[in-house]
Design a protein around this motif. Structure first.
Motif, short mmCIF file in Angstrom:
data_model
loop_
_atom_site.label_atom_id
_atom_site.label_comp_id
_atom_site.label_asym_id
_atom_site.label_seq_id
_atom_site.Cartn_x
_atom_site.Cartn_y
_atom_site.Cartn_z
N GLU A 1 1.54 14.13 3.46
CA GLU A 1 2.83 13.56 3.07
C GLU A 1 2.69 12.39 2.09
O GLU A 1 3.62 12.13 1.32
CB GLU A 1 3.58 13.08 4.31
CG GLU A 1 4.10 14.20 5.19
CD GLU A 1 5.03 13.68 6.26
OE1 GLU A 1 5.17 12.45 6.37
OE2 GLU A 1 5.62 14.50 6.98
N VAL A 2 1.57 11.67 2.12
CA VAL A 2 1.47 10.45 1.32
C VAL A 2 0.55 10.60 0.11
O VAL A 2 0.79 9.98 -0.92
CB VAL A 2 1.00 9.27 2.20
CG1 VAL A 2 2.03 8.98 3.28
CG2 VAL A 2 -0.36 9.54 2.82
N ILE A 3 -0.51 11.39 0.22
CA ILE A 3 -1.43 11.55 -0.92
C ILE A 3 -0.74 12.38 -2.00
O ILE A 3 -0.25 13.48 -1.76
CB ILE A 3 -2.74 12.22 -0.48
CG1 ILE A 3 -3.47 11.33 0.53
CG2 ILE A 3 -3.63 12.49 -1.68
CD1 ILE A 3 -4.77 11.91 1.04
N GLY A 4 -0.69 11.83 -3.19
CA GLY A 4 0.01 12.46 -4.30
C GLY A 4 1.48 12.12 -4.36
O GLY A 4 2.17 12.55 -5.29
N SER A 5 1.98 11.34 -3.41
CA SER A 5 3.38 10.93 -3.38
C SER A 5 3.50 9.49 -3.87
O SER A 5 2.49 8.78 -4.00
CB SER A 5 3.94 11.04 -1.96
OG SER A 5 3.82 12.37 -1.48
N PRO A 6 4.72 9.02 -4.14
CA PRO A 6 4.89 7.62 -4.54
C PRO A 6 4.35 6.67 -3.48
O PRO A 6 4.42 6.93 -2.28
CB PRO A 6 6.41 7.49 -4.71
CG PRO A 6 6.87 8.88 -5.02
CD PRO A 6 5.98 9.79 -4.25
N LEU A 7 3.82 5.54 -3.93
CA LEU A 7 3.17 4.60 -3.03
C LEU A 7 4.13 4.03 -2.01
O LEU A 7 3.74 3.72 -0.87
CB LEU A 7 2.52 3.48 -3.85
CG LEU A 7 1.72 2.43 -3.07
CD1 LEU A 7 0.60 3.09 -2.27
CD2 LEU A 7 1.15 1.38 -4.01
N GLU A 8 5.42 3.88 -2.38
CA GLU A 8 6.36 3.30 -1.42
C GLU A 8 6.53 4.19 -0.19
O GLU A 8 6.84 3.71 0.90
CB GLU A 8 7.72 3.06 -2.08
CG GLU A 8 8.32 4.27 -2.77
CD GLU A 8 8.03 4.27 -4.25
OE1 GLU A 8 8.86 4.80 -5.01
OE2 GLU A 8 6.98 3.73 -4.66
N LYS A 9 6.31 5.49 -0.35
CA LYS A 9 6.39 6.39 0.81
C LYS A 9 5.28 6.10 1.80
O LYS A 9 5.49 6.12 3.02
CB LYS A 9 6.32 7.84 0.33
CG LYS A 9 6.63 8.86 1.41
CD LYS A 9 6.71 10.25 0.83
CE LYS A 9 7.10 11.26 1.92
NZ LYS A 9 7.20 12.64 1.37
N ALA A 10 4.08 5.79 1.30
CA ALA A 10 2.97 5.43 2.18
C ALA A 10 3.22 4.09 2.86
O ALA A 10 2.87 3.90 4.03
CB ALA A 10 1.67 5.38 1.38
N LEU A 11 3.85 3.15 2.15
CA LEU A 11 4.14 1.85 2.75
C LEU A 11 5.13 1.99 3.90
O LEU A 11 5.01 1.31 4.92
CB LEU A 11 4.68 0.90 1.69
CG LEU A 11 3.74 0.56 0.52
CD1 LEU A 11 4.41 -0.43 -0.43
CD2 LEU A 11 2.42 0.01 1.02
N ALA B 1 6.67 -1.55 5.21
CA ALA B 1 8.05 -1.86 4.84
C ALA B 1 8.98 -0.95 5.63
O ALA B 1 8.65 0.21 5.89
CB ALA B 1 8.27 -1.68 3.34
N PRO B 2 10.16 -1.44 6.02
CA PRO B 2 11.06 -0.61 6.83
C PRO B 2 11.79 0.46 6.04
O PRO B 2 12.28 1.43 6.63
CB PRO B 2 12.04 -1.64 7.42
CG PRO B 2 12.03 -2.77 6.46
CD PRO B 2 10.65 -2.83 5.88
N SER B 3 11.90 0.32 4.71
CA SER B 3 12.65 1.30 3.92
C SER B 3 12.02 1.41 2.53
O SER B 3 11.23 0.55 2.11
CB SER B 3 14.12 0.89 3.80
OG SER B 3 14.24 -0.34 3.10
N ASN B 4 12.41 2.47 1.81
CA ASN B 4 11.88 2.68 0.46
C ASN B 4 12.33 1.58 -0.49
O ASN B 4 11.57 1.16 -1.38
CB ASN B 4 12.34 4.04 -0.07
CG ASN B 4 11.64 5.19 0.64
OD1 ASN B 4 10.52 5.04 1.10
ND2 ASN B 4 12.31 6.33 0.72
N SER B 5 13.55 1.10 -0.33
CA SER B 5 14.04 0.05 -1.23
C SER B 5 13.25 -1.24 -1.06
O SER B 5 12.88 -1.89 -2.05
CB SER B 5 15.53 -0.20 -0.97
OG SER B 5 15.73 -0.62 0.37
N GLN B 6 12.96 -1.61 0.19
CA GLN B 6 12.16 -2.83 0.40
C GLN B 6 10.72 -2.63 -0.04
O GLN B 6 10.07 -3.57 -0.50
CB GLN B 6 12.22 -3.23 1.87
CG GLN B 6 13.61 -3.63 2.35
CD GLN B 6 13.58 -4.27 3.72
OE1 GLN B 6 12.56 -4.78 4.16
NE2 GLN B 6 14.72 -4.23 4.41
#
Length: 666
Positions: free
Chosen positions: A471-481, A487-492
């Protein structure tokens, strides 16, 4: 003259122990009675506990059994200088004279309500350590029996799980773990004190045991005869732990109300069997401590044989119990540290709070508590602490007090090797070092790249946050965070990335989000499976990459590193909808495979049972059953070789055998 008084003192002490020794122990059937009359002259009866169940609690960490007759003076002054002295029960002048001239026995206890002690317990353990270093004997009592009752002190509600049927098993397991922890801690303390100038030959004896040793052999009738007749309801109602709970909505249960009597019996048992003269506890234990002192005083006053002795005043003076309370260590919100609540606790056990996490916690303590905490939790001389505080005021940006406190506490609890490792790891990850070439070494290390062993220096594997690698490798870094709890959400998460406060990977590469998205690549992982994320100056997050097959086990390990959660406790839910669907598909497939295997097993079992039944009954096969079996065999044979049915004319049924008809003789 002093030698004669010392001999008389010790002889009287031996006589007093013999006469006041409690004998509510296992006896032969014809002698099963509880001795509640202190005027009885019957000899004491020793207990014989089962070695397989209770030997682990006897004499743990006993150390050198040398006899110290002259302790180091000034115990009470040392405790007062370091801020440990709170309320005191008894005559302080007599106690100072007693501790300066003779070795006394001191005890403190902790209930086994959790699998580990926390740093709040150091407020009681450190005075015990100072007593041991002054040459006095100490006993640390693990409260397995009292943990099954529940201490109401400082609580507005009853402890959770007191009606659980697994309470006895859980408290015994916790008591075993705390006993091992205390034994290891005392060994570290001896090494820590030796390195700081304390002479080992002047260190007193130490003893770890459990109050389950004596409570397990005391029935309710014996208990009421020993303690109940010598306790007054009015005094019990006035104690703070009782009066505050009676005002609450939940009220107070009878078991909690009787807790002070259980602890009073502990003090009486240790006083009469081991000669314990002082009990140390937190300020919330004042009522329980005074209950024990009152019980001992009443038991001694009932002993009329003392007045018949040549030196009754000396014996009564020796029979005076003392009590001492220490301040409670509180959290930033003002609440005391508690094992049973567990919220926000800093545990002593490395399996619950990694040493590096404890080190960082101490580094971030405010300046206003540094002087007092250095006095509380280290064995540094007061003069050395004053020098550190002068440097702290002159150069607060260097934080010398925090660094010294963190190193000394890790050395005390986990040893010097772990303490040095924490210092090195802090220098690598945060650049906080006092060495001249420390920053150059850090740059060289980051240039080479961090490894898995460097990450293990931060915390053990169960403390890493598990995330699905797909789910996280190759995806945007905020998704891994978000998946790793950074972080509690993608925006944060995007806000953090835009601020430039995030560094990732084996080289702690700083990432800053612009217009384009930042993707997580395998090169950002350490050893191909660990993602290290640094936020700001002093926050680290570790994620481990898991597959769908290992995710469930990883989450269970993360939630319960020690594997002590009961099976009945609800399991942690997966974070995302995709994870839950994948787990549901996996469980559905596993259930189908299990049903298939079960059907096959049932079929094989049924055939075996039929064969066994037939063999057991020893009956011949019936003609009808034989014909059916023959018909099936001929059908199979006809399919393979046409014309084989002609053999049926030459087969006849004769019980369990098939014989061919003999061909006619010409």
């Amino acid at each position: 003259m002093e030698a004669a008084n010392s001999i008389r003192f010790r002889n009287a002490l031996v006589f007093l122990r013999h006469q006041l020794r409690s004998t509510y122990a296992s006896r032969p059937l014809h002698q099963q009675q509880c001795r509640t009359n202190v005027n009885s002259s019957n000899p004491p009866v020793r207990k014989n506990f089962q070695k397989d169940s209770m030997a682990k609690f006897i004499n743990q960490g006993i150390g050198d059994m040398k006899n110290i007759t002259h302790p180091t003076p000034g115990l009470l002054r040392t405790l007062e200088e370091r801020g440990f002295l709170g309320q005191f029960h008894g005559n302080r002048e007599e106690f100072v004279k007693l501790t300066n001239g003779e070795v006394i026995h001191i005890y403190a206890g902790a209930d086994a309500t959790a699998s580990s002690l926390h740093i709040g317990h150091l407020m009681v353990l450190m005075p015990m350590i100072h007593s041991m270093l002054h040459g006095h004997r100490i006993s640390l009592i693990v409260g397995i029996a009292t943990a099954r009752i529940g201490d109401p002190s400082g609580r507005l509600t009853e402890r959770a799980g007191m009606k659980d049927r697994h309470l006895g098993e859980r408290t015994f397991r916790h008591g075993t773990e705390i006993t091992q922890q205390l034994s290891s801690l005392l060994k570290n303390v001896i090494n820590y004190a030796r390195e700081r100038g304390y002479e080992e030959k002047k260190i007193g004896r130490r003893h770890i045991t459990s109050n389950l040793q004596w409570h397990r052999n005391v029935g309710i009738i014996d208990f009421m005869q020993i303690v109940g007749h010598r306790s007054r309801i009015g005094e019990m109602m006035l104690r703070k732990s009782v009066s505050e709970r009676l005002k609450s909505e939940e009220g107070l249960s009878f078991s909690e109300f009787s807790y002070q009597l259980i602890q009073a019996m502990d003090y009486w048992h240790l006083f009469s069997n081991l000669g314990v003269r002082l009990q140390i506890g937190g300020s919330d234990q004042w009522g329980n401590i005074t209950a024990g002192c009152d019980l001992i005083n009443r038991m001694v006053n009932e002993a009329t044989w003392i007045d018949e002795q040549p030196t009754p005043s000396l014996i009564k003076n020796m029979a005076k119990p003392y009590g001492l309370t220490v301040p409670l260590l509180t959290t930033s919100s003002g609440e005391k540290f508690s094992k049973s609540t567990g919220a926000g606790n800093i545990w002593i056990s490395a399996s619950k709070t990694p040493p590096f996490s404890l080190y960082q916690y101490l580094l971030n303590r405010p300046d206003d508590v540094m002087e007092q905490w250095l006095k509380y939790f280290t064995l540094l001389p007061i003069e050395k602490i004053n020098e550190i505080m002068v440097e702290q005021k002159e150069h607060p940006e260097r934080r010398p007090a925090q660094k010294k406190l963190a190193y000394e506490m890790i050395d005390l609890l986990h040893g010097p090797v772990v303490a040095r490792k924490c210092v090195q790891t802090t220098a690598i990850f945060f650049g906080q070092t006092d060495e001249a070439d420390g920053l150059a070494k850090r740059e060289e290390k980051l240039k080479q790249g961090l490894t898995g062993s460097d990450i293990e220096g931060i915390s053990a594997r169960p403390f890493w946050e598990p995330v699905l690698a797909d789910e996280v490798i190759g995806s945007p870094l905020e998704k891994a965070l978000v998946a790793g709890g950074v972080a509690p959400s993608n925006s944060q998460a995007r806000t953090l990335l835009k601020s430039g406060a995030v560094s990732i990977g084996p080289h702690l590469r700083q990432v800053k989000l612009a217009d384009e998205k930042i993707l997580l690549t395998p090169d950002d992982l350490i050893d191909g499976k660990i993602l290290l994320v640094k936020i700001g100056k002093n926050k680290l997050h570790i994620m481990r990459m898991e597959t769908e097959l290992t995710m469930k086990q990883a989450i269970a390990e993360r939630e319960d590193p020690e594997g002590t959660i009961e099976n009945s406790k609800p399991k942690a839910e997966l974070r995302t909808r995709r994870q839950r669907k994948a787990l549901k598909r996996k469980e559905k497939k596993a259930n189908a495979e299990a049903r298939k295997v079960n059907r096959k097993r049932v079929k094989v079992t049924s055939k075996a049972l039929e064969s066994e039944k037939r063999r057991a009954s020893d009956r011949p096969m019936g003609e009808q059953e034989f014909d059916s079996l023959l018909r099936k065999a001929l059908d199979r044979a006809e399919r393979k070789a046409p014309g084989s049915r002609d053999i049926a004319n030459r087969i006849e049924f004769k019980g369990m055998r098939m014989n061919r008809k003999p061909e006619s003789q010409d």
